[in-house]
Design a protein around this motif. Structure first.
Motif, mmCIF file in Angstrom:
data_model
loop_
_atom_site.group_PDB
_atom_site.id
_atom_site.type_symbol
_atom_site.label_atom_id
_atom_site.label_comp_id
_atom_site.label_asym_id
_atom_site.label_seq_id
_atom_site.Cartn_x
_atom_site.Cartn_y
_atom_site.Cartn_z
ATOM 1 N N SER A 265 -8.996 11.994 -1.094
ATOM 2 C CA SER A 265 -9.765 10.783 -0.804
ATOM 3 C C SER A 265 -8.868 9.557 -0.826
ATOM 4 O O SER A 265 -8.914 8.707 0.080
ATOM 5 N N ILE A 266 -8.040 9.452 -1.859
ATOM 6 C CA ILE A 266 -7.116 8.319 -1.958
ATOM 7 C C ILE A 266 -6.107 8.353 -0.824
ATOM 8 O O ILE A 266 -5.749 7.315 -0.248
ATOM 9 N N SER A 267 -5.649 9.543 -0.460
ATOM 10 C CA SER A 267 -4.698 9.671 0.655
ATOM 11 C C SER A 267 -5.323 9.197 1.958
ATOM 12 O O SER A 267 -4.681 8.486 2.751
ATOM 13 N N LEU A 268 -6.589 9.567 2.196
ATOM 14 C CA LEU A 268 -7.275 9.158 3.420
ATOM 15 C C LEU A 268 -7.431 7.644 3.478
ATOM 16 O O LEU A 268 -7.191 7.022 4.532
ATOM 17 N N ILE A 269 -7.815 7.038 2.354
ATOM 18 C CA ILE A 269 -7.973 5.581 2.311
ATOM 19 C C ILE A 269 -6.635 4.887 2.564
ATOM 20 O O ILE A 269 -6.545 3.923 3.333
ATOM 21 N N ILE B 51 -3.004 1.793 6.113
ATOM 22 C CA ILE B 51 -1.660 1.659 6.688
ATOM 23 C C ILE B 51 -1.721 1.634 8.213
ATOM 24 O O ILE B 51 -1.072 0.808 8.867
ATOM 25 N N ILE B 52 -2.532 2.523 8.806
ATOM 26 C CA ILE B 52 -2.676 2.544 10.266
ATOM 27 C C ILE B 52 -3.291 1.240 10.764
ATOM 28 O O ILE B 52 -2.875 0.683 11.783
ATOM 29 N N GLY B 53 -4.277 0.733 10.013
ATOM 30 C CA GLY B 53 -4.886 -0.542 10.393
ATOM 31 C C GLY B 53 -3.892 -1.685 10.369
ATOM 32 O O GLY B 53 -3.895 -2.544 11.264
ATOM 33 N N ILE C 284 0.832 -1.210 0.000
ATOM 34 C CA ILE C 284 0.000 0.000 0.000
ATOM 35 C C ILE C 284 0.865 1.258 0.000
ATOM 36 O O ILE C 284 0.613 2.206 -0.748
ATOM 37 N N LEU C 285 1.909 1.266 0.824
ATOM 38 C CA LEU C 285 2.779 2.436 0.899
ATOM 39 C C LEU C 285 3.494 2.662 -0.427
ATOM 40 O O LEU C 285 3.590 3.809 -0.909
ATOM 41 N N TYR C 286 3.971 1.590 -1.048
ATOM 42 C CA TYR C 286 4.716 1.728 -2.305
ATOM 43 C C TYR C 286 3.833 2.325 -3.403
ATOM 44 O O TYR C 286 4.213 3.299 -4.070
ATOM 45 N N PHE C 287 2.649 1.741 -3.603
ATOM 46 C CA PHE C 287 1.781 2.222 -4.678
ATOM 47 C C PHE C 287 1.201 3.603 -4.364
ATOM 48 O O PHE C 287 0.923 4.391 -5.285
#
Length: 369
Positions: free
Chosen positions: A347-351, A356-358, A305-308
């Protein structure tokens, strides 16, 4: 006699004279490489920045240099031109500032680069000779966009002043890359580095091996169950208790956990003990598998998730440069601005941050609970 000599000299002089009519541009080009030994100063804007220029910006560079030359009162001759390179592979050269000030392009094309060029012939106060100076200013608005300057000069102080003059003006139109984008690229490179990739590869290979081993174990256990069931059935009733006890010990020793065999035991005490034993072993085994699965999902999910997301951020923050000298260029610029949707980005940043936090919480919970 002296009168004859003087008359003859005048005649020779008249015969040796040659008068040629040349435009300023042609004359400057003809003697450009014959007056003075030149040194070179260069400038190139920072990487990954962007700019947007109009005809007014081009005129501003012209006026800046003209004001400097007028203050010095050292100009003998100058020639100025603008060379445009279009997206259809053609180019157009416009000479003289007067023509550039009224520049109009009727074709449906977009400039991808523009080169401004000055040829200046001057006589400096501390030099007995006339000398030529050449200045080139390039705006490149495709691939690796940048603004470049080349000053070919015979006087270093004069060359540095021109370079500094243009550099200061460039700062008004050139926007460097965002710091956040610089950090995003560094993190992306780190994630692509060998240690991280190798670690994730080891985890994936380990989990695949665990899966294959588990599958193979199930196949072996099925064969064991069939064989042991046959052994129990061929024994007499009197020998069953001894056989079941021996079988229970064997199952414990070999870590065999199939309850179907236990259900065939006639000795309840042995059957109950074995059921408790198998339940405890299965719970521990399942807990270990869940532990590995959570670690894998947390690490690999976080990485992916972080990479993409970083790839998305880098692409979103990448700004295109525009040379707004034609109708098509203006139209493409307006379309480009509309495509930069801030709501979609947030929106994409929030998702992404939520996921990532989860995953981080999931990873921490593996070791706390």
């Amino acid at each position: 006699m002296s009168d004859i000599i003087e008359q003859t000299s005048e005649q020779k002089t008249e015969k040796n004279e040659l008068v040629v009519n040349l435009s300023k541009e042609n004359f400057a080009d003809m003697i450009l490489n014959f007056l003075g030994k030149k040194e070179e100063l260069t400038y190139r804007s920072e990487e990954n920045g962007y700019f947007k220029i109009t005809l007014d910006d081009i005129e501003e560079f012209y006026f800046l240099l003209e004001q400097k030359i007028n203050r010095e009162q050292s100009l003998i001759l100058d020639a100025f031109s603008m060379e445009l390179f279009y997206d259809n592979g053609t180019k157009r050269v416009v000479h003289s500032f007067e023509k550039i000030a009224g520049f109009v392009e009727t074709r449906n094309i977009k400039p991808k680069a523009v080169l401004l060029e000055w040829h200046i012939i001057v006589k400096f106060n501390d030099s007995p000779h006339v000398e030529t100076q050449k200045i080139q200013l390039l705006f490149k608005a495709y691939d690796n966009e940048y603004i470049g300057i080349v000053v070919e000069h015979t006087d270093q102080i004069w060359g540095m002043e021109v370079l500094s003059l243009f550099e200061n003006q460039i700062k008004n139109i050139y926007v460097p890359e965002k710091k956040s984008n610089v950090y995003a690229k560094k993190i992306k490179i780190f994630l692509e580095s060998t240690p991280i990739t190798t670690g994730l590869t080891i985890i994936i290979v380990f989990l695949i091996m665990v899966f294959i081993e588990s599958l193979d174990k199930n196949i072996r256990d099925d064969l064991k169950f069939q064989t042991i069931n046959k052994v129990i059935n061929i024994n007499s009733q009197e020998d069953k208790k001894l056989v079941e006890s021996s079988l229970a010990i064997y199952m414990i020793d070999k870590d065999y956990r199939d309850k179907n065999i236990i259900d065939t035991f006639s000795t309840k005490e042995v059957s109950n003990e074995m059921k408790n034993y198998i339940d405890n072993k299965n719970n521990n085994s399942n807990s270990f598998k869940k532990f590995l699965l959570k670690i894998f999902i947390s690490i690999y999910g976080f990485y992916t998730i972080l990479y993409f997301y970083l790839v998305y951020v880098i692409r979103y923050n990448k700004k295109n440069s525009f040379i707004l000298l034609t109708k098509k260029a203006h139209k493409d610029y307006e379309t480009y601005k509309d495509d930069k949707n801030n709501k979609q980005f947030y929106s994409i940043s929030l998702i992404a941050f939520t996921l990532i936090i989860g995953l981080v919480i999931n990873f921490v919970s593996v070791f706390l609970f």
